[in-house]
Write an enzyme that holds these catalytic residues in place. Structure first.
Site, PDB file in Angstrom:
ATOM      1  N   GLU A 110      -8.714 -10.377   0.775  1.00 51.44           N
ATOM      2  CA  GLU A 110      -7.349 -10.863   1.008  1.00 51.44           C
ATOM      3  C   GLU A 110      -6.605  -9.869   1.881  1.00 51.44           C
ATOM      4  OE1 GLU A 110      -7.046 -12.516  -3.616  1.00 51.44           O
ATOM      5  OE2 GLU A 110      -5.730 -10.924  -2.895  1.00 51.44           O
ATOM      6  N   LYS A 136      -3.857  -7.435   2.904  1.00 52.39           N
ATOM      7  CA  LYS A 136      -2.910  -6.625   2.131  1.00 52.39           C
ATOM      8  C   LYS A 136      -1.555  -6.687   2.835  1.00 52.39           C
ATOM      9  CE  LYS A 136      -2.348  -2.077  -0.006  1.00 52.39           C
ATOM     10  NZ  LYS A 136      -1.005  -1.790   0.504  1.00 52.39           N
ATOM     11  N   ASP A 187       2.277  -6.003   3.643  1.00 56.03           N
ATOM     12  CA  ASP A 187       3.169  -4.843   3.528  1.00 56.03           C
ATOM     13  C   ASP A 187       4.558  -5.344   3.150  1.00 56.03           C
ATOM     14  OD1 ASP A 187       3.802  -2.198   3.540  1.00 56.03           O
ATOM     15  OD2 ASP A 187       3.963  -2.006   5.715  1.00 56.03           O
ATOM     16  N   TYR A 227      -0.799 -14.071  -4.982  1.00 60.81           N
ATOM     17  CA  TYR A 227      -2.202 -13.661  -4.890  1.00 60.81           C
ATOM     18  C   TYR A 227      -2.932 -13.530  -6.232  1.00 60.81           C
ATOM     19  CZ  TYR A 227      -0.044  -9.108  -5.834  1.00 60.81           C
ATOM     20  OH  TYR A 227       0.680  -8.079  -6.386  1.00 60.81           O
ATOM     21  N   LYS A 234      -7.800   0.398   3.520  1.00 58.99           N
ATOM     22  CA  LYS A 234      -6.644   0.637   4.380  1.00 58.99           C
ATOM     23  C   LYS A 234      -7.058   0.699   5.849  1.00 58.99           C
ATOM     24  CE  LYS A 234      -3.140   1.218   2.790  1.00 58.99           C
ATOM     25  NZ  LYS A 234      -2.444   2.367   2.194  1.00 58.99           N
ATOM     26  N   CYS A 251      12.069  33.365   0.658  1.00 58.43           N
ATOM     27  CA  CYS A 251      12.518  31.975   0.534  1.00 58.43           C
ATOM     28  C   CYS A 251      13.814  31.782   1.309  1.00 58.43           C
ATOM     29  CB  CYS A 251      12.732  31.631  -0.939  1.00 58.43           C
ATOM     30  SG  CYS A 251      13.438  29.980  -1.204  1.00 58.43           S
ATOM     31  N   CYS A 292      16.815  31.184  -1.348  1.00 60.52           N
ATOM     32  CA  CYS A 292      17.298  32.139  -2.354  1.00 60.52           C
ATOM     33  C   CYS A 292      16.930  33.588  -2.033  1.00 60.52           C
ATOM     34  CB  CYS A 292      16.743  31.776  -3.734  1.00 60.52           C
ATOM     35  SG  CYS A 292      14.964  32.012  -3.891  1.00 60.52           S
ATOM     36  N   CYS A 351       7.725  30.155  -3.949  1.00 62.56           N
ATOM     37  CA  CYS A 351       8.931  30.942  -4.194  1.00 62.56           C
ATOM     38  C   CYS A 351       8.821  31.530  -5.598  1.00 62.56           C
ATOM     39  CB  CYS A 351      10.164  30.056  -4.077  1.00 62.56           C
ATOM     40  SG  CYS A 351      11.690  30.801  -4.699  1.00 62.56           S
ATOM     41  N   CYS A 368      16.260  29.186  -8.061  1.00 61.57           N
ATOM     42  CA  CYS A 368      16.220  28.931  -6.616  1.00 61.57           C
ATOM     43  C   CYS A 368      16.942  27.616  -6.364  1.00 61.57           C
ATOM     44  CB  CYS A 368      14.782  28.843  -6.118  1.00 61.57           C
ATOM     45  SG  CYS A 368      14.640  28.243  -4.414  1.00 61.57           S
TER      46      CYS A 368
END
Length: 691
Positions: A114, A116, A118, A225, A314, A408, A411, A426, A432
């Site tokens: 079938e 697919k 979207d 479906y 896919k 980071c 922070c 971090c 943070c």
């Protein structure tokens, strides 16, 4: 009664319009001109206006005109709506077939291919042929009720044709045809409103409108479906027979669906579908391949997230070339520092892309991606866009290499990459700002506590004003927190008592969202807390078996691991999270804020015949469907699981029971046939002993 009777004429017109709607929207083969069809509708509208007591919910005139709804109510599916595992190569399809063969103990039969679509997955519930409810997929167990808006979609029958089952829940994909998408965006642009990025987002946004009239004006459509649940109706042995039934009942089934004998034929279908995808008036992003035999589907069952008998192949992702303007990092709620590309905008995979993931530092260096490069960007469907690599031939010599910053950017704490790991982190913890922000967004998001109105913008405001420092603080907010100080000299302060961006309605909506979140089931809280390995499915298992946060935080690893579907890795993660005093204090403060920390105990009633019984169904049953058998066990207090374990009370062996039978016999678990299963339902668990 004669045709001159208004009731008879109205019903005649409704039947005629339903038939013509099916010809037009379902078969795309109309029999009437637009003028003749409009004349039927005008006559029906006129008669119903003259006789309002004869108006019924399934009348074709009732698609639009329902009052706008408020918040979307939760809607629990009768059978779970699963996600699908993915394949991208023929070898992965062959592996999938091999797995099914091992479990069945023989080669699987025919496959159904079938397209697919979207779009947005929905369920449609029909009772005696009348559409009574529609819901989005949600987390697979519970979605949002969108009946009012789905009723406006012309290709969704309000009443089924012919002799419909007493009850059926079907699944479909709502989509926006590409010509309608282009027209919608043209209208949005003319009105100065935001354009939709792609047709899928437009479809999802249209279904989730609070005013059904808006949805009705967008010309959505649907492909149906699958049957998720059915009571009554003809016996069905295959998925292809199910699709034929849906067609006969007037539902719109994609005409491109084919039954094929094996993987090579399925691969050929995929190749043809990919070649023709751009000629279709709707978006497809792959092919769904299902085992045709329904008894084999039941035998194979499902994992925690997906059926074992279906897979989504896919299509290859679309790729485009654009310039890489810069590389920045994002720090997520776990502290992971992830580099991402800042791009010159490019349209790829159905959407405009300005950001793309670079995964981690090693990937940036392995691909030799440099700031200023022209790069290849790939995107497929809703997958996060990624940078595939640079185009070295277009380099000028001005491109700059990149490395992970030592501190980071949010922070200033050191970013450290532990030896042997790919991810740098971090080191500051949840103080943070970026980690805290991402955690709060996760906590308040739809998968967690689902607090309406608490997106990034609201979270940034609350953090900036110092109104919250963690999730529990959300439940101590009041409307007064959004009122400006009395000495505010700004001109706006004279017009509104609230901070910029807020008004009475928006504050009230947020407070309502927080109030509703206080009484969510504890499974939502468990997801929101962000415990590693605890998603929606595991959270529901923990909540169902344990029942309260107090008992959960005292449960040891062994107790948690014994829960069906949890296992030792998840159990260790949960026990470890609750072992930290800071986390226990957080749960306690959430309780002080009015958040439910325990689900209601089931109402006391007379003991049910199958309380404490766990049954595994294997093979096909002649007297009932798998869904009906499951409902019969659960209706008497029992439980049906998909796999055999030491906790299984009995295995019900129907036709072709497969490998589950051998496992049950090896564990010494009682095996009963269909007649024994009927005795179990009629006489309770004592029949397992009495024979």
């Amino acid at each position: 009664m004669e045709e001159s009777d208004p009731a008879v004429r109205i019903e005649h017109l409704r039947d005629a319009i339903r038939y013509q709607d099916h010809r037009y929207y379902g078969l795309e083969d109309p029999e009437l001109s637009d003028a003749d069809y409009d004349a039927l509708r005008r006559e029906l509208v006129s008669l119903e206006e003259a006789h309002p007591h004869l108006v019924t919910p399934d009348s074709p005139t009732q698609r639009v005109g329902i009052s706008p709804s408020g918040m979307f109510a939760p809607a629990r599916h009768r059978e779970r709506m699963f996600s699908l595992d993915n394949a991208e190569t023929v070898a992965e399809l062959e592996d999938w077939m091999a797995r099914m063969e091992r479990q069945l103990g023989r080669p699987p039969g025919d496959l159904v291919c079938e397209l697919k679509i979207d779009g947005l997955a929905v369920s449609l519930t029909y009772e005696h042929g009348l559409l009574t409810r529609s819901a989005t997929r949600g987390d697979g167990v519970t979605g949002e009720e969108v009946t009012a808006t789905v009723r406006t979609i012309q290709s969704v029958p309000l009443r089924l044709l012919g002799d419909a089952p007493a009850l059926m829940e079907v699944r479909g994909e709502v989509y926006l045809p590409l010509p309608e998408f282009e027209e919608l965006n043209a209208r949005q642009a003319a009105a100065g409103e935001r354009l939709f990025a792609n047709a899928r987002n437009a479809a999802a946004g249209s279904v989730r409108q609070k005013d059904p009239a808006v949805t009705g004006g967008r010309n959505l459509s649907i492909w149906v479906y699958q049957v998720g649940y059915m009571e009554g109706g003809p016996p069905l042995a295959s998925h292809s027979e199910t699709l034929d039934l849906l067609r006969r009942l007037g539902m719109r089934v994609n005409p491109g669906t084919e039954v094929v004998p094996d993987v090579p034929a399925a691969a050929a279908f995929v190749k043809k579908a990919e070649a023709e995808r751009d000629d279709l008036p709707y978006q497809t992003d792959g092919v769904v391949i299902k085992l045709n035999d329904l008894a084999d589907q039941d035998e194979l069952g499902h994992t925690a997230r997906a059926p074992r008998w279906a897979i989504a192949y896919k299509f290859p992702a679309e790729e485009r070339v654009t310039r890489l303007r810069g590389i920045e990092i994002n720090v997520g709620r776990t502290g992971a520092a992830t580099p991402f590309a800042v791009l010159e905008p490019v349209f790829v995979g159905g959407a405009n892309v300005e950001r793309a993931t670079l995964h981690n530092e090693d990937e940036v260096h392995r691909k030799d991606v440099r700031i200023g490069d022209y790069v290849v960007v790939r995107r497929a469907g809703d997958v996060i866009p990624e940078v595939i690599g640079p185009v070295p031939s277009r380099r000028t010599g001005e491109e700059r290499s990149w490395s992970m910053p030592s501190d980071c950017p949010f922070c200033d704490a050191p970013i450290i990459r532990p030896e042997g790991e790919k991810v740098a982190r971090c080191t500051r913890g949840l103080t943070c700002p970026s980690r805290l922000r991402e955690w709060l967004f996760h906590f308040a998001g739809r998968g967690g506590m689902d607090i309406e109105g608490m997106g990034y913008k609201t979270i940034d405001f609350l953090l900036d004003k110092g109104l919250i420092e963690g999730p529990a603080d959300i439940f101590f907010l009041t409307s007064e927190d959004f009122v400006q100080p009395e000495d505010d000299p700004s001109p706006r302060a004279a017009k509104s008592p609230y901070f910029i961006g807020w008004g009475e309605v928006s504050v009230r909506n947020l407070m309502n969202g927080i109030e509703q979140a206080r009484d969510h089931p504890i499974a939502r809280l468990l997801v929101g807390l962000g415990i590693r390995h605890v998603g929606g499915t595991v959270a529901r298992l923990l909540a169902s078996e344990i029942g309260s946060m107090a008992r959960l935080q005292e449960a040891d690893v062994d107790t948690l691991a014994e829960i069906d579907g949890v296992g030792p890795i998840i159990a260790k993660s949960v026990a470890e999270w609750f072992s930290y005093e800071d986390n226990r204090r957080l749960v306690s403060r959430l309780g002080e804020g009015g958040v439910r920390l325990a689900d209601p105990e089931p109402e006391e009633g007379p003991p049910q015949a199958l309380t404490g019984v766990t049954v595994v169904l294997s093979g096909g049953l002649e007297s009932m469907t798998r869904a009906a058998a499951k409902a019969a066990v659960e209706g008497q207090g029992g439980k049906v699981t998909s796999s055999v374990s030491k906790k299984t009370t009995a295995l019900v062996a129907g036709a072709s029971p497969g490998s589950k039978l051998a496992k049950a016999e090896s564990l010494g678990i009682p095996v009963i046939d269909e007649a024994g299963f009927q005795r179990l339902l009629e006489g309770g668990q004592a029949t397992l002993v009495s024979g």
